[in-house]
Design a protein around this motif. Sequence first.
Motif, PDB file in Angstrom:
ATOM      1  N   VAL A 166     -20.546  10.370 -41.481  1.00 13.20           N
ATOM      2  CA  VAL A 166     -19.782  11.476 -40.881  1.00 13.20           C
ATOM      3  C   VAL A 166     -18.511  10.934 -40.227  1.00 13.20           C
ATOM      4  O   VAL A 166     -17.425  11.493 -40.404  1.00 13.20           O
ATOM      5  CB  VAL A 166     -20.636  12.268 -39.865  1.00 13.20           C
ATOM      6  CG1 VAL A 166     -19.784  13.276 -39.107  1.00 13.20           C
ATOM      7  CG2 VAL A 166     -21.789  12.965 -40.564  1.00 13.20           C
ATOM      8  N   LEU A 167     -18.629   9.843 -39.475  1.00 14.83           N
ATOM      9  CA  LEU A 167     -17.459   9.259 -38.822  1.00 14.83           C
ATOM     10  C   LEU A 167     -16.385   8.873 -39.841  1.00 14.83           C
ATOM     11  O   LEU A 167     -15.197   9.156 -39.644  1.00 14.83           O
ATOM     12  CB  LEU A 167     -17.850   8.031 -38.008  1.00 14.83           C
ATOM     13  CG  LEU A 167     -18.768   8.224 -36.814  1.00 14.83           C
ATOM     14  CD1 LEU A 167     -19.009   6.875 -36.121  1.00 14.83           C
ATOM     15  CD2 LEU A 167     -18.219   9.242 -35.844  1.00 14.83           C
ATOM     16  N   ILE A 168     -16.799   8.235 -40.910  1.00 18.27           N
ATOM     17  CA  ILE A 168     -15.835   7.791 -41.927  1.00 18.27           C
ATOM     18  C   ILE A 168     -15.192   8.986 -42.631  1.00 18.27           C
ATOM     19  O   ILE A 168     -13.982   9.000 -42.861  1.00 18.27           O
ATOM     20  CB  ILE A 168     -16.498   6.830 -42.920  1.00 18.27           C
ATOM     21  CG1 ILE A 168     -16.832   5.515 -42.203  1.00 18.27           C
ATOM     22  CG2 ILE A 168     -15.602   6.577 -44.128  1.00 18.27           C
ATOM     23  CD1 ILE A 168     -17.691   4.567 -43.008  1.00 18.27           C
ATOM     24  N   ARG A 169     -15.991  10.003 -42.944  1.00 19.14           N
ATOM     25  CA  ARG A 169     -15.415  11.197 -43.584  1.00 19.14           C
ATOM     26  C   ARG A 169     -14.414  11.878 -42.656  1.00 19.14           C
ATOM     27  O   ARG A 169     -13.359  12.339 -43.099  1.00 19.14           O
ATOM     28  CB  ARG A 169     -16.510  12.168 -44.019  1.00 19.14           C
ATOM     29  CG  ARG A 169     -17.212  11.690 -45.276  1.00 19.14           C
ATOM     30  CD  ARG A 169     -18.163  12.708 -45.852  1.00 19.14           C
ATOM     31  NE  ARG A 169     -19.252  12.968 -44.919  1.00 19.14           N
ATOM     32  CZ  ARG A 169     -19.628  14.173 -44.530  1.00 19.14           C
ATOM     33  NH1 ARG A 169     -19.043  15.248 -44.977  1.00 19.14           N
ATOM     34  NH2 ARG A 169     -20.624  14.320 -43.682  1.00 19.14           N
ATOM     35  N   LEU A 170     -14.715  11.944 -41.374  1.00 20.71           N
ATOM     36  CA  LEU A 170     -13.771  12.524 -40.412  1.00 20.71           C
ATOM     37  C   LEU A 170     -12.490  11.706 -40.361  1.00 20.71           C
ATOM     38  O   LEU A 170     -11.391  12.250 -40.350  1.00 20.71           O
ATOM     39  CB  LEU A 170     -14.401  12.604 -39.021  1.00 20.71           C
ATOM     40  CG  LEU A 170     -15.509  13.621 -38.843  1.00 20.71           C
ATOM     41  CD1 LEU A 170     -16.199  13.430 -37.502  1.00 20.71           C
ATOM     42  CD2 LEU A 170     -14.969  15.042 -38.988  1.00 20.71           C
ATOM     43  N   ARG A 171     -12.639  10.387 -40.334  1.00 22.51           N
ATOM     44  CA  ARG A 171     -11.482   9.497 -40.275  1.00 22.51           C
ATOM     45  C   ARG A 171     -10.591   9.656 -41.502  1.00 22.51           C
ATOM     46  O   ARG A 171      -9.376   9.491 -41.428  1.00 22.51           O
ATOM     47  CB  ARG A 171     -11.950   8.049 -40.158  1.00 22.51           C
ATOM     48  CG  ARG A 171     -10.810   7.067 -40.071  1.00 22.51           C
ATOM     49  CD  ARG A 171     -11.267   5.697 -40.563  1.00 22.51           C
ATOM     50  NE  ARG A 171     -10.141   4.817 -40.719  1.00 22.51           N
ATOM     51  CZ  ARG A 171      -9.497   4.646 -41.869  1.00 22.51           C
ATOM     52  NH1 ARG A 171      -9.843   5.291 -42.943  1.00 22.51           N
ATOM     53  NH2 ARG A 171      -8.479   3.809 -41.935  1.00 22.51           N
ATOM     54  N   ALA A 173     -19.837  21.016 -35.955  1.00 21.12           N
ATOM     55  CA  ALA A 173     -18.923  21.200 -34.819  1.00 21.12           C
ATOM     56  C   ALA A 173     -17.495  20.888 -35.220  1.00 21.12           C
ATOM     57  O   ALA A 173     -16.563  21.601 -34.843  1.00 21.12           O
ATOM     58  CB  ALA A 173     -19.351  20.318 -33.650  1.00 21.12           C
ATOM     59  N   CYS A 174     -17.313  19.833 -35.995  1.00 24.93           N
ATOM     60  CA  CYS A 174     -15.957  19.465 -36.428  1.00 24.93           C
ATOM     61  C   CYS A 174     -15.391  20.486 -37.398  1.00 24.93           C
ATOM     62  O   CYS A 174     -14.212  20.832 -37.321  1.00 24.93           O
ATOM     63  CB  CYS A 174     -15.966  18.074 -37.061  1.00 24.93           C
ATOM     64  SG  CYS A 174     -16.264  16.768 -35.866  1.00 24.93           S
ATOM     65  N   ASP A 175     -16.213  20.981 -38.298  1.00 24.19           N
ATOM     66  CA  ASP A 175     -15.753  21.989 -39.263  1.00 24.19           C
ATOM     67  C   ASP A 175     -15.393  23.293 -38.567  1.00 24.19           C
ATOM     68  O   ASP A 175     -14.428  23.953 -38.932  1.00 24.19           O
ATOM     69  CB  ASP A 175     -16.818  22.244 -40.327  1.00 24.19           C
ATOM     70  CG  ASP A 175     -16.977  21.088 -41.294  1.00 24.19           C
ATOM     71  OD1 ASP A 175     -16.114  20.175 -41.301  1.00 24.19           O
ATOM     72  OD2 ASP A 175     -17.965  21.083 -42.039  1.00 24.19           O
ATOM     73  N   GLN A 176     -16.154  23.642 -37.541  1.00 20.48           N
ATOM     74  CA  GLN A 176     -15.943  24.918 -36.861  1.00 20.48           C
ATOM     75  C   GLN A 176     -14.860  24.846 -35.788  1.00 20.48           C
ATOM     76  O   GLN A 176     -14.024  25.743 -35.690  1.00 20.48           O
ATOM     77  CB  GLN A 176     -17.253  25.383 -36.223  1.00 20.48           C
ATOM     78  CG  GLN A 176     -17.128  26.697 -35.493  1.00 20.48           C
ATOM     79  CD  GLN A 176     -18.454  27.149 -34.929  1.00 20.48           C
ATOM     80  OE1 GLN A 176     -19.512  26.630 -35.258  1.00 20.48           O
ATOM     81  NE2 GLN A 176     -18.411  28.141 -34.057  1.00 20.48           N
ATOM     82  N   ASP A 177     -14.864  23.786 -34.983  1.00 17.78           N
ATOM     83  CA  ASP A 177     -14.014  23.757 -33.798  1.00 17.78           C
ATOM     84  C   ASP A 177     -12.885  22.737 -33.832  1.00 17.78           C
ATOM     85  O   ASP A 177     -12.053  22.720 -32.937  1.00 17.78           O
ATOM     86  CB  ASP A 177     -14.863  23.487 -32.551  1.00 17.78           C
ATOM     87  CG  ASP A 177     -15.888  24.584 -32.318  1.00 17.78           C
ATOM     88  OD1 ASP A 177     -15.503  25.765 -32.399  1.00 17.78           O
ATOM     89  OD2 ASP A 177     -17.058  24.255 -32.076  1.00 17.78           O
ATOM     90  N   ALA A 178     -12.855  21.875 -34.844  1.00 16.48           N
ATOM     91  CA  ALA A 178     -11.826  20.829 -34.874  1.00 16.48           C
ATOM     92  C   ALA A 178     -11.148  20.752 -36.235  1.00 16.48           C
ATOM     93  O   ALA A 178     -10.525  19.750 -36.562  1.00 16.48           O
ATOM     94  CB  ALA A 178     -12.433  19.480 -34.502  1.00 16.48           C
ATOM     95  N   ASP A 179     -11.258  21.792 -37.002  1.00 20.10           N
ATOM     96  CA  ASP A 179     -10.630  21.807 -38.319  1.00 20.10           C
ATOM     97  C   ASP A 179      -9.114  21.867 -38.170  1.00 20.10           C
ATOM     98  O   ASP A 179      -8.582  22.700 -37.445  1.00 20.10           O
ATOM     99  CB  ASP A 179     -11.127  23.017 -39.115  1.00 20.10           C
ATOM    100  CG  ASP A 179     -10.669  22.969 -40.559  1.00 20.10           C
ATOM    101  OD1 ASP A 179     -10.639  21.870 -41.137  1.00 20.10           O
ATOM    102  OD2 ASP A 179     -10.344  24.043 -41.111  1.00 20.10           O
ATOM    103  N   GLY A 180      -8.435  20.937 -38.783  1.00 19.00           N
ATOM    104  CA  GLY A 180      -6.980  20.940 -38.765  1.00 19.00           C
ATOM    105  C   GLY A 180      -6.342  20.267 -37.573  1.00 19.00           C
ATOM    106  O   GLY A 180      -5.121  20.211 -37.493  1.00 19.00           O
TER     107      GLY A 180
END
Length: 107
Positions: free
Chosen positions: A63-68, A35-42
């Motif tokens: 996943v949380l840490i990688r997003l952060r 979902a983050c890669d598709q809809d929240a990238d950038g």
Amino acid sequence: MELPKVTVRPEADGAVVIVCAGEFDLDTAGVLTAACDQDADGVKLLVLDVTRVVFADSSFLNVLIRLRNTRRVVLAGPLPAQLLRLLEMTGALELFEVRDSAADPTA
């Protein structure tokens, strides 16, 4: 097992709120990543509403840490007891900004 559900809600100011619900483990944490890669990238601000997460293991934490590491991440709570314990036990809680709700993600 309660299958995970991820709902993406773009905000007018460019922030994205992702509502996470259910159980997230090795087999299911990829739902959030996708979902983050598709809809929240950038996006500059990613708000993760975790109030309905009933179980999270180290895969979810990863996943949380990688997003952060790639954008500003806010955890909107209140944090469920099990997730709070995971974050405290691993020392990862201090890595995240935690807010009482996702109502105003830019506040």
